[in-house]
Every structure is written in C-alpha cells, then in structure tokens.
Design a protein around this motif. Structure first.
Motif, PDB file in Angstrom:
ATOM      1  N   GLY A  63       0.819  -1.197   0.000  1.00 40.10           N
ATOM      2  CA  GLY A  63       0.000   0.000   0.000  1.00 40.10           C
ATOM      3  C   GLY A  63       0.860   1.256   0.000  1.00 40.10           C
ATOM      4  N   HIS A  64       2.070   1.142  -0.468  1.00 35.35           N
ATOM      5  CA  HIS A  64       3.024   2.235  -0.347  1.00 35.35           C
ATOM      6  C   HIS A  64       3.655   2.499  -1.694  1.00 35.35           C
ATOM      7  N   ALA A  65       2.821   2.857  -2.661  1.00 35.68           N
ATOM      8  CA  ALA A  65       3.305   3.036  -4.030  1.00 35.68           C
ATOM      9  C   ALA A  65       4.393   4.089  -4.135  1.00 35.68           C
ATOM     10  N   GLY A  66       4.474   4.981  -3.194  1.00 39.63           N
ATOM     11  CA  GLY A  66       5.497   6.013  -3.229  1.00 39.63           C
ATOM     12  C   GLY A  66       6.890   5.471  -3.007  1.00 39.63           C
ATOM     13  N   HIS A  67       7.005   4.192  -2.724  1.00 42.40           N
ATOM     14  CA  HIS A  67       8.306   3.603  -2.444  1.00 42.40           C
ATOM     15  C   HIS A  67       8.644   2.489  -3.417  1.00 42.40           C
ATOM     16  N   ASP A  68       8.171   2.608  -4.631  1.00 41.58           N
ATOM     17  CA  ASP A  68       8.484   1.670  -5.696  1.00 41.58           C
ATOM     18  C   ASP A  68       9.978   1.754  -5.988  1.00 41.58           C
ATOM     19  N   HIS A  69      10.670   0.655  -5.881  1.00 39.25           N
ATOM     20  CA  HIS A  69      12.106   0.655  -6.119  1.00 39.25           C
ATOM     21  C   HIS A  69      12.446   0.835  -7.583  1.00 39.25           C
ATOM     22  N   GLY A  70      11.484   0.644  -8.448  1.00 35.11           N
ATOM     23  CA  GLY A  70      11.714   0.888  -9.856  1.00 35.11           C
ATOM     24  C   GLY A  70      12.531  -0.205 -10.526  1.00 35.11           C
ATOM     25  N   HIS A  71      12.544  -1.434  -9.995  1.00 37.63           N
ATOM     26  CA  HIS A  71      13.332  -2.514 -10.591  1.00 37.63           C
ATOM     27  C   HIS A  71      12.932  -2.768 -12.042  1.00 37.63           C
ATOM     28  N   GLN A  72      11.655  -2.678 -12.354  1.00 42.98           N
ATOM     29  CA  GLN A  72      11.208  -2.948 -13.701  1.00 42.98           C
ATOM     30  C   GLN A  72      11.369  -1.730 -14.608  1.00 42.98           C
ATOM     31  N   TRP A  90      14.033  11.695 -11.533  1.00 46.13           N
ATOM     32  CA  TRP A  90      12.904  12.563 -11.235  1.00 46.13           C
ATOM     33  C   TRP A  90      11.660  11.726 -10.960  1.00 46.13           C
ATOM     34  N   ALA A  91      11.552  10.565 -11.602  1.00 44.68           N
ATOM     35  CA  ALA A  91      10.400   9.684 -11.365  1.00 44.68           C
ATOM     36  C   ALA A  91      10.381   9.212  -9.909  1.00 44.68           C
ATOM     37  N   MET A  92      11.545   8.849  -9.376  1.00 47.42           N
ATOM     38  CA  MET A  92      11.632   8.418  -7.984  1.00 47.42           C
ATOM     39  C   MET A  92      11.206   9.565  -7.056  1.00 47.42           C
ATOM     40  N   ALA A  93      11.700  10.757  -7.333  1.00 53.54           N
ATOM     41  CA  ALA A  93      11.355  11.921  -6.509  1.00 53.54           C
ATOM     42  C   ALA A  93       9.863  12.239  -6.620  1.00 53.54           C
ATOM     43  N   LYS A 102       7.445  10.139  -7.258  1.00 59.21           N
ATOM     44  CA  LYS A 102       6.691   9.110  -6.521  1.00 59.21           C
ATOM     45  C   LYS A 102       6.716   9.392  -5.026  1.00 59.21           C
ATOM     46  N   ALA A 103       7.865   9.780  -4.508  1.00 56.65           N
ATOM     47  CA  ALA A 103       7.963  10.116  -3.087  1.00 56.65           C
ATOM     48  C   ALA A 103       7.089  11.328  -2.771  1.00 56.65           C
ATOM     49  N   THR A 104       7.088  12.311  -3.657  1.00 58.76           N
ATOM     50  CA  THR A 104       6.292  13.510  -3.449  1.00 58.76           C
ATOM     51  C   THR A 104       4.805  13.199  -3.563  1.00 58.76           C
ATOM     52  N   LEU A 105       4.443  12.326  -4.484  1.00 56.33           N
ATOM     53  CA  LEU A 105       3.046  11.917  -4.613  1.00 56.33           C
ATOM     54  C   LEU A 105       2.572  11.215  -3.344  1.00 56.33           C
ATOM     55  N   HIS A 106       3.443  10.403  -2.749  1.00 51.31           N
ATOM     56  CA  HIS A 106       3.116   9.755  -1.472  1.00 51.31           C
ATOM     57  C   HIS A 106       2.831  10.812  -0.421  1.00 51.31           C
ATOM     58  N   TRP A 124      16.598  15.798  -3.960  1.00 51.12           N
ATOM     59  CA  TRP A 124      17.846  16.130  -3.271  1.00 51.12           C
ATOM     60  C   TRP A 124      18.026  15.259  -2.020  1.00 51.12           C
ATOM     61  N   MET A 125      16.961  15.116  -1.216  1.00 49.34           N
ATOM     62  CA  MET A 125      17.063  14.330   0.023  1.00 49.34           C
ATOM     63  C   MET A 125      17.312  12.847  -0.259  1.00 49.34           C
ATOM     64  N   ILE A 126      16.590  12.282  -1.216  1.00 48.02           N
ATOM     65  CA  ILE A 126      16.758  10.861  -1.541  1.00 48.02           C
ATOM     66  C   ILE A 126      18.178  10.612  -2.036  1.00 48.02           C
ATOM     67  N   GLY A 127      18.704  11.523  -2.815  1.00 48.04           N
ATOM     68  CA  GLY A 127      20.068  11.398  -3.326  1.00 48.04           C
ATOM     69  C   GLY A 127      21.118  11.394  -2.231  1.00 48.04           C
ATOM     70  N   ARG A 128      20.765  11.894  -1.072  1.00 48.71           N
ATOM     71  CA  ARG A 128      21.682  11.919   0.073  1.00 48.71           C
ATOM     72  C   ARG A 128      21.320  10.883   1.131  1.00 48.71           C
TER      73      ARG A 128
END
Length: 175
Positions: free
Chosen positions: A11-20, A35-38, A40-44, A160-164
């Motif tokens: 139930g935590h789509a904002g944390h998709d690791h993006g393996h696929q 940017w897609a990862m960021a 998704k986190a922002t959408l969460h 920026w935060m995820i990158g760190r």
C-alpha cells in the motif's frame, strides 16, 4: 512493463524501487536519483497531505471556523495522515512500532512541512479561497491549484534528500 506488486502489496506506491523501470539503487544515498523516484515520493507525501488538508478544510468550513483554526486543523491532519501512510507500510513490513515511528518522522517531516507551507501559502494568496464554501468551485479549484504548486516545489527537495540517503530513502531499507 511489469507492475511492481511489492509496492502495491504494501500500500506504499510512493516507495516503488523501480526494478522494472531500469533504475539502480543509487537512490539509497550519494548516487543519481531519477525525477520519477522523486515524483513518486512527493506523490506519497501529497496523498497524506491531501487527505488531511481536505478533511481539515471540510471540518473547519462545516463548523464555521475562521481561517486560522481551519488551517491549523488541516495542517495537523496533513501531518497525521502523511505519517500514518508511511507508518502503516513500515509496520506491515514487520518493523516494530517504535522503530516505524522513527522511520516515518525521518522520511516525511521535511517533505510534509514544505508541502504544507507551500500549499497553505498558495491558498492564502488566492483571493476568496479561504472564505469559499465546500459547494463553491473556488474552494476545490484553489485547493487543487495549491496542491499542484506544492507538488512542483516539493519534488526537487525530495530528489535532493533521496540522493543523500535522507527523506523517503530511509524507508527503502525496510522493504
């Protein structure tokens, strides 16, 4: 394209690791973050904020409260629901409640704070938005506009935060 059933299951789509999707694990700290990862986190973050904001605005407006108490309730509920989404997913992953609370605070505090600051600032700047009733298009239009601006401002911060290794990157180790 395959669907990431892990993020759907938690139930935590904002944390998709993006393996696929061809992303590597550089987002765990120090590497390049997409940017897609960021987004998704922002959408969460936006999801939790929107639930709290809308509920707070509905309660405050229905009870005839003024701008300040309505915004205060909306902000408190935005933090509550924002943290709750992360907390729920991390606890479901088998983490104890005390640790999960720490993870949620570390993952979401800055993101929610920026989202709320921008969102409420925009609402205050839209003429008549805070006085509009739930049945007014201005109420819903201003809220949607404020969420969109908050999303655009918060996404680069999350990148920026995820990158760190901060923010939503903290949650990844519990999946």
């Amino acid at each position: 394209m395959e669907h990431d059933t892990h993020s759907e299951h938690t139930g935590h789509a904002g944390h998709d690791h993006g393996h696929q999707h061809g992303h590597d694990h550089a987002h765990h700290g120090g590497g390049k973050v997409s940017w897609a990862m960021a987004a998704k986190a922002t959408l969460h973050c936006l999801t939790g904020c929107a639930i709290g904001e809308v509920l707070g605005m509905i309660i405050g407006t229905t009870l005839g409260w003024g701008t300040t108490p309505t915004m205060a309730l909306a902000i408190v509920l935005a933090f509550f629901f924002g943290y709750s989404l992360t907390l729920w997913a991390v606890v479901r992953a088998g983490v104890g409640l005390r640790t999960a609370i720490g993870v949620a605070l570390a993952a979401d505090t800055l993101s929610i704070a920026i989202m709320e600051l921008v969102d409420n600032g925009v609402l205050l700047l839209v003429p008549g938005a805070m006085e509009a009733h739930l049945s007014d298009a201005l109420f819903w239009g201003a809220l949607a506009f404020a969420f969109a601006i908050a999303f655009l401002v918060t996404t680069p911060v999350n990148k920026w935060m995820i990158g760190r290794g901060k923010g939503h990157a903290v949650v990844h180790q519990y999946h």
